[in-house]
Design a protein around this motif. Structure first.
Motif, mmCIF file in Angstrom:
data_model
loop_
_atom_site.group_PDB
_atom_site.id
_atom_site.type_symbol
_atom_site.label_atom_id
_atom_site.label_comp_id
_atom_site.label_asym_id
_atom_site.label_seq_id
_atom_site.Cartn_x
_atom_site.Cartn_y
_atom_site.Cartn_z
ATOM 1 N N LEU A 54 107.147 11.688 38.736
ATOM 2 C CA LEU A 54 107.003 12.193 40.407
ATOM 3 C C LEU A 54 107.333 10.787 41.142
ATOM 4 N N LEU A 55 107.865 9.800 40.948
ATOM 5 C CA LEU A 55 108.433 8.734 41.800
ATOM 6 C C LEU A 55 109.775 8.281 41.064
ATOM 7 N N GLY A 56 110.355 9.973 40.666
ATOM 8 C CA GLY A 56 112.123 9.971 41.130
ATOM 9 C C GLY A 56 112.639 9.103 40.038
ATOM 10 N N GLY A 57 112.274 9.011 38.440
ATOM 11 C CA GLY A 57 112.775 8.878 37.509
ATOM 12 C C GLY A 57 112.310 7.089 37.279
ATOM 13 N N SER A 58 111.949 6.727 37.750
ATOM 14 C CA SER A 58 111.728 4.952 38.285
ATOM 15 C C SER A 58 110.579 4.511 36.520
ATOM 16 N N TYR A 59 110.991 4.664 35.280
ATOM 17 C CA TYR A 59 110.373 3.890 34.577
ATOM 18 C C TYR A 59 109.293 2.408 34.615
ATOM 19 N N GLY A 60 110.491 1.942 35.552
ATOM 20 C CA GLY A 60 109.844 0.246 35.966
ATOM 21 C C GLY A 60 108.634 0.732 36.882
ATOM 22 N N TRP A 61 108.796 1.798 37.754
ATOM 23 C CA TRP A 61 107.289 1.943 38.684
ATOM 24 C C TRP A 61 106.378 2.331 38.169
ATOM 25 N N SER A 62 106.575 3.488 37.757
ATOM 26 C CA SER A 62 105.785 4.655 36.227
ATOM 27 C C SER A 62 105.208 3.154 35.316
ATOM 28 N N LEU A 63 105.570 2.346 34.679
ATOM 29 C CA LEU A 63 105.114 1.789 33.897
ATOM 30 C C LEU A 63 103.875 0.479 35.139
ATOM 31 N N ILE A 64 103.574 0.324 35.973
ATOM 32 C CA ILE A 64 103.316 -0.426 36.977
ATOM 33 C C ILE A 64 102.098 -0.179 37.079
ATOM 34 N N VAL A 65 101.715 1.829 37.674
ATOM 35 C CA VAL A 65 101.319 2.399 37.918
ATOM 36 C C VAL A 65 100.237 2.935 36.836
ATOM 37 N N VAL A 66 101.013 3.485 36.524
ATOM 38 C CA VAL A 66 100.072 3.483 34.773
ATOM 39 C C VAL A 66 99.420 3.029 34.070
ATOM 40 N N THR A 67 99.940 1.233 34.330
ATOM 41 C CA THR A 67 99.281 0.367 33.909
ATOM 42 C C THR A 67 97.676 0.199 34.693
ATOM 43 N N VAL A 68 97.774 -0.022 36.150
ATOM 44 C CA VAL A 68 97.224 0.270 36.934
ATOM 45 C C VAL A 68 96.010 1.308 36.728
ATOM 46 N N LEU A 69 96.602 1.793 36.465
ATOM 47 C CA LEU A 69 95.510 3.684 36.247
ATOM 48 C C LEU A 69 94.438 3.254 34.864
ATOM 49 N N ILE A 70 95.123 3.332 34.068
ATOM 50 C CA ILE A 70 94.634 2.483 32.744
ATOM 51 C C ILE A 70 93.262 1.469 32.804
ATOM 52 N N ARG A 71 94.330 0.141 33.887
ATOM 53 C CA ARG A 71 92.936 -1.140 33.693
ATOM 54 C C ARG A 71 91.495 0.015 34.332
ATOM 55 N N LEU A 72 91.719 0.730 36.060
ATOM 56 C CA LEU A 72 90.905 1.152 36.603
ATOM 57 C C LEU A 72 90.399 2.364 35.773
ATOM 58 N N VAL A 73 90.096 2.414 35.073
ATOM 59 C CA VAL A 73 89.643 3.736 33.581
ATOM 60 C C VAL A 73 88.497 2.580 33.352
ATOM 61 N N ILE A 74 89.048 1.694 32.618
ATOM 62 C CA ILE A 74 87.645 0.694 31.934
ATOM 63 C C ILE A 74 87.239 -0.302 32.455
ATOM 64 N N LEU A 75 87.784 -0.290 33.812
ATOM 65 C CA LEU A 75 86.688 -1.356 34.860
ATOM 66 C C LEU A 75 85.779 -1.594 34.568
ATOM 67 N N PRO A 76 84.651 0.025 34.951
ATOM 68 C CA PRO A 76 83.632 0.189 34.619
ATOM 69 C C PRO A 76 82.872 -1.034 33.120
ATOM 70 N N LEU A 77 83.559 -0.394 32.159
ATOM 71 C CA LEU A 77 83.234 -0.623 31.082
ATOM 72 C C LEU A 77 83.344 -2.416 31.429
ATOM 73 N N MET A 78 84.549 -3.511 31.375
ATOM 74 C CA MET A 78 85.080 -4.462 31.823
ATOM 75 C C MET A 78 84.023 -5.490 32.778
ATOM 76 N N ILE A 79 83.592 -4.376 33.970
ATOM 77 C CA ILE A 79 82.308 -5.338 34.379
ATOM 78 C C ILE A 79 80.765 -5.014 33.836
ATOM 79 N N LYS A 80 80.362 -3.886 32.628
ATOM 80 C CA LYS A 80 79.982 -4.322 31.494
ATOM 81 C C LYS A 80 79.400 -5.334 31.071
#
Length: 258
Positions: A54-80
Motif C-alpha cells: 500500500l505504501l509503494g513497496g517501502s518496507y521501512g515505512w511499512s515497519l514504522i506503520v505496523v509498529t505503531v499499529l501494534i502499539r495502538l492495539v496493545i495500548l489499552p493493556l499498557m494503560i491497564k
C-alpha cells in the motif's frame, strides 16, 4: 506470590523466544508449520508485506506503520498495566507498615501478613495480579513481531533512508538512537516511584544492552526498537504527565536547595 508470577512470566517469555530461535534464520512462508509460525509470526509478516504494498513497496515505512499499529492495539493493556502499577505504588507505605508489623519469618506470622495484605487490596479495590495479565498477552505479540521482521525475506532485501534493512546500520546511528530512547523511556516509566538500587541499575543496563544488540542485528530491528521506544515515550508522557512534571519540579527544588 507476585514475585513467583513475575518469574513465570519471564520463563514463558523465554520459552516463546526460544521456541522460534531454531527457526530465526528460516524465512517465514504460508507453508511454515507450527502454531507459533501459523498464528503469530506469519500473520504479522503478511501484514508487513500488505502495508508495504500500500505504501509503494517501502518496507521501512511499512515497519514504522505496523509498529505503531501494534502499539495502538496493545495500548489499552499498557494503560491497564500502568494504572495497576500506580495503585500498587500508592499502597506501598501501608504494605511496608505490615512488613514491619509482621517482621518475624515464621510461617504463621507470614500467613497473617498475607491475609492482611489481601484485605488491604480488597479494601482499596486493587488486584496485585492485574498488572501481570497485560504483560502475558503483550509478550507473544512483540516477540512474534520481532520474528516476523527477522524472517520476512522482502524486508532484508529492501533499503530505507541511509541503510539496508537486512544489514547493520553502517554509521551506527540507529543503535545509538535506540539506546538513548530506551534510556528516556525507562526514566519516564520509573518517574515518581521509589527506585531500589537494582531498578536504578536496570535504567542504565537496558539501554547498554539494546545498543550492543543493535550493533550486531539488522537495521530493520533497530528501526523497530526506535519507533517502539518513541511511541512508548509519547504514551508515557500522556499517561504519567502530572507525575513527570511533579518529579521535574521536585528535582529542580532539590537542586536549588543544594
Amino acid at each position: 506470590m507476585k514475585k513467583r508470577i513475575i518469574v513465570w512470566i519471564g520463563i514463558l517469555s523465554l520459552f516463546l523466544l526460544l521456541a522460534g530461535c531454531s527457526e530465526i534464520k528460516q524465512p517465514i512462508t504460508p507453508e511454515s508449520k507450527g502454531i507459533w509460525n501459523q498464528y503469530i509470526v506469519y500473520p504479522l509478516s503478511w501484514l508487513l508485506k500488505e502495508v508495504a504494498h500500500l505504501l509503494g513497496g517501502s518496507y521501512g515505512w511499512s515497519l514504522i506503520v505496523v509498529t505503531v499499529l501494534i502499539r495502538l492495539v496493545i495500548l489499552p493493556l499498557m494503560i491497564k498495566q500502568t494504572k495497576s502499577a500506580k495503585a500498587m505504588q500508592a499502597l506501598q507505605p501501608e504494605i511496608q507498615k505490615l512488613k514491619e508489623k509482621y517482621s518475624s519469618k515464621d510461617q504463621k506470622t507470614q500467613q497473617k501478613m498475607q491475609q492482611e495484605q489481601m484485605a488491604l487490596f480488597q479494601k482499596h479495590g486493587v488486584n496485585p495480579m492485574a498488572g501481570c495479565l497485560p504483560l502475558i498477552i503483550q509478550m507473544p505479540i512483540l516477540i512474534g513481531f520481532y520474528h516476523a521482521i527477522s524472517r520476512t525475506r522482502e524486508i532484508a532485501q529492501d533499503s530505507f533512508l541511509w541503510f539496508d534493512l537486512g544489514t547493520k546500520d553502517p554509521y551506527y546511528i540507529l543503535p545509538i538512537i535506540a539506546g538513548i530512547t530506551t534510556f528516556i523511556q525507562q526514566k519516564m516509566t520509573m518517574a515518581g516511584t521509589e527506585q531500589n538500587p537494582q531498578m536504578a541499575m536496570m535504567t542504565w543496563m537496558m539501554p547498554i544492552m539494546i545498543v550492543i544488540f543493535a550493533f550486531n542485528f539488522p537495521a530493520a530491528l533497530s528501526l523497530y526498537w526506535v519507533v517502539g521506544n518513541i511511541f512508548m515515550i509519547v504514551q508515557t508522557y500522556f499517561i504519567k504527565g502530572p507525575e513527570l512534571k511533579k518529579t521535574a519540579v521536585t528535582g529542580k527544588a532539590g537542586g536549588a536547595k543544594k
